[in-house]
Design an enzyme around this catalytic site. Sequence first.
Site, short mmCIF file in Angstrom:
data_model
loop_
_atom_site.label_atom_id
_atom_site.label_comp_id
_atom_site.label_asym_id
_atom_site.label_seq_id
_atom_site.Cartn_x
_atom_site.Cartn_y
_atom_site.Cartn_z
N ARG A 60 61.62 28.73 -29.17
CA ARG A 60 60.84 28.06 -28.20
C ARG A 60 60.01 29.36 -27.31
O ARG A 60 58.99 29.05 -26.64
CB ARG A 60 61.48 27.39 -27.40
CG ARG A 60 61.71 25.98 -28.24
CD ARG A 60 62.53 25.02 -27.31
NE ARG A 60 64.14 25.56 -26.86
CZ ARG A 60 65.07 25.34 -27.54
NH1 ARG A 60 65.26 24.87 -28.85
NH2 ARG A 60 66.20 25.70 -27.16
N GLU A 97 78.63 30.14 -25.51
CA GLU A 97 79.58 29.44 -24.98
C GLU A 97 80.61 28.74 -25.91
O GLU A 97 81.73 28.53 -25.93
CB GLU A 97 79.50 28.49 -23.84
CG GLU A 97 78.02 27.48 -23.88
CD GLU A 97 76.61 27.99 -23.99
OE1 GLU A 97 75.88 27.42 -24.39
OE2 GLU A 97 76.34 29.17 -23.77
#
Length: 172
Positions: A60, A97
């Site tokens: 993106r 994460e």
Amino acid sequence: MDLKSLIRDIPDFPKPGIVFRDITTLLRDAKGLRYTIDLLKQRCVDANLTVDYVVGMESRGFIFGTPLAYELGAGFIPVRKPGKLPSAVHSIEYQLEYGTDCLEIHQDAIQPDCKVLIVDDLIATGGTAAATAKLLQLCGCNLVGFGFIIELRDLNGRASLPNVPIISLVEY
């Protein structure tokens, strides 16, 4: 223009408890897309950011970085996932994460001392942007700032980034 009204919220994606900020609805809106690029350019001008290159991360960051580079009169440099670039690369592995990831840049993509702006659609924890900044250090260039369309403020991604101007257009 209210950019938030053009960004769709997808609850429980990619897992329960997460609200995904979907930019595809912004991208399909011609006026919204033009406004986004124009506003990002204006914020760069207002911050006195002079850049030789805009760097965008797969994928993106490519969408917003390339037209911004055009508008700023700069070149565009892609940062990619492993195995996508055909020449010698600098690589960096970084923590997510939920595991690790890796990014690469061509070793000859940027000349030393060039001024570079990193652009991506979103900053959350800041891991991808921080890793990209470290890649640029390997290239010997000068990071002048970051530009994001969306910033998830509660995740404090700014804390993991170098001390340069950070532009975000929409905050959640």
